[in-house]
Design an enzyme around this catalytic site. Structure first.
Site, PDB file in Angstrom:
ATOM      1  N   CYS A 162     -33.761  -8.864  39.531  1.00  0.00           N
ATOM      2  CA  CYS A 162     -34.419  -9.274  38.294  1.00  0.00           C
ATOM      3  C   CYS A 162     -33.973  -8.327  37.183  1.00  0.00           C
ATOM      4  O   CYS A 162     -34.207  -7.113  37.268  1.00  0.00           O
ATOM      5  CB  CYS A 162     -35.933  -9.177  38.474  1.00  0.00           C
ATOM      6  SG  CYS A 162     -36.869  -9.510  36.978  1.00  0.00           S
ATOM      7  N   THR A 194     -35.085  -8.348  34.071  1.00  0.00           N
ATOM      8  CA  THR A 194     -36.223  -7.962  33.239  1.00  0.00           C
ATOM      9  C   THR A 194     -36.918  -6.740  33.821  1.00  0.00           C
ATOM     10  O   THR A 194     -37.380  -5.863  33.088  1.00  0.00           O
ATOM     11  CB  THR A 194     -37.209  -9.145  33.124  1.00  0.00           C
ATOM     12  OG1 THR A 194     -36.469 -10.331  32.812  1.00  0.00           O
ATOM     13  CG2 THR A 194     -38.242  -8.915  32.048  1.00  0.00           C
ATOM     14  N   CYS A 254     -30.197 -13.148  33.525  1.00  0.00           N
ATOM     15  CA  CYS A 254     -31.465 -13.427  34.202  1.00  0.00           C
ATOM     16  C   CYS A 254     -31.081 -14.143  35.478  1.00  0.00           C
ATOM     17  O   CYS A 254     -30.286 -15.100  35.435  1.00  0.00           O
ATOM     18  CB  CYS A 254     -32.369 -14.298  33.339  1.00  0.00           C
ATOM     19  SG  CYS A 254     -33.824 -14.928  34.217  1.00  0.00           S
TER      20      CYS A 254
HETATM   21  N1  DGL Z   1     -35.411 -13.454  37.097  1.00  0.00           N
HETATM   22  C1  DGL Z   1     -35.831 -12.561  36.073  1.00  0.00           C
HETATM   23  C2  DGL Z   1     -34.623 -11.834  35.459  1.00  0.00           C
HETATM   24  O1  DGL Z   1     -33.566 -11.707  36.061  1.00  0.00           O
HETATM   25  C3  DGL Z   1     -36.697 -13.022  34.932  1.00  0.00           C
HETATM   26  C4  DGL Z   1     -37.657 -14.119  34.988  1.00  0.00           C
HETATM   27  C5  DGL Z   1     -39.011 -13.755  34.384  1.00  0.00           C
HETATM   28  O2  DGL Z   1     -39.191 -13.791  33.146  1.00  0.00           O
HETATM   29  O3  DGL Z   1     -39.871 -13.430  35.186  1.00  0.00           O
HETATM   30  O4  DGL Z   1     -34.711 -11.327  34.373  1.00  0.00           O
END
Ligand code: DGL
Length: 265
Positions: A75, A77, A192
């Site tokens: 992830c 984020t 993302c």
């Molecule tokens: N999958 C997450 C990323 O790579 C983000 C998704 C979310 O906002 O939870 O940033």
């Protein structure tokens, strides 16, 4: 590390599956536990303090329960914020997922690169520093998408998502003179892990062809290097999927390909 290592792959939701499938392909000899923190999804809508306060203690509980040999934070984020906190708090090795700005800028011929991530990821100082250090003279456009992760999540769960909804999130990535292939964006960083779930749709809806940069294969190589030489076997222990909401997901056949064909408990 042994060849029957347990790898814990963590994301806010289903996006980390796009990292998982590359790691499983690189290391079929490992056992996998995938944790989706869906009770707190989407991370992109939370403040930095909220994400740190959520992920750091949760990871401690997951490490105590699953005793992983390695954790992949699948992830952007979260990784752009919590990796240093996790490494300070726990001794297990962490591999993060951060925007692939350096390879994208190295590859771009038009020197125009867009970074498509959550609103959180594009605001991060970590991401800004990657641009300062690795843009290599490219013009980098940061696009914070409010909804694309949720749209990807819904599509994987079987709901119909309209082209118009996807295009509204994607269109700002395309910068420059549409009629001049040498003066427009030619490379988009998928910053993302949810977005590669929509790659077919993104390619089809793009106003012109671009290279899409997904860091998952590089993450898989890094994991494999840390694990050491593979046994050549396939772990018989299957794989687990955990949702922090404890919801019944009913995604069995949808999940199987991401786990390399294993039955997912
Ligand atoms: N999958 C997450 C990323 O790579 C983000 C998704 C979310 O906002 O939870 O940033």
């Amino acid at each position: 590390m042994t060849n029957s290592s347990t790898i814990l792959v963590f994301d806010s939701g289903l996006g980390g599956l796009t990292v998982l499938r590359e790691v499983v392909a690189a290391r079929p000899d490992a056992h996998y536990t995938y944790v989706a923190d869906d009770a707190f999804f989407p991370y992109g809508h939370h403040s930095e303090d909220e994400i740190i306060a959520r992920v750091v203690p949760l990871m401690g509980e997951l490490i105590d329960t699953h005793d992983p040999d390695l954790v992949v934070i699948a992830c952007n984020t979260a990784s752009t914020l919590v990796l240093s906190h996790l490494r300070a708090a726990y001794s297990v090795p962490f591999v993060g997922t951060v925007p692939a700005i350096k390879p994208a800028c190295a590859r771009s011929k038009t020197r125009r690169v867009s970074v498509l991530g959550t609103k959180g990821t594009v605001k991060r100082e970590y991401t800004r520093a990657l641009i300062r250090d690795f843009a290599q003279g490219c013009e980098v456009t940061l696009i914070g998408s409010p909804e694309l992760a949720s749209l990807a999540e819904r599509e994987l769960s079987g709901q119909a998502i309209s082209d118009a909804d996807i295009l509204a999130e994607l269109a700002p990535c395309f910068v420059g003179d549409a009629s001049d292939a040498s003066a427009r964006t030619d490379t988009i960083v998928l910053a993302c892990t949810h977005y590669p779930l929509l790659l077919d749709r993104l390619e089809r809806l793009a106003p012109w062809p671009v290279d899409w940069i997904d860091p998952a294969p590089a993450i898989a190589r890094r994991v494999s290097d840390l694990l050491g030489p593979p046994s050549g076997g396939i772990a018989q222990s299957g794989a687990e999927m955990i949702f922090t909401s404890n919801r019944v997901h009913g995604l069995g056949p949808t999940l199987t390909p991401f786990f390399g064909g294993r039955a997912v408990a």
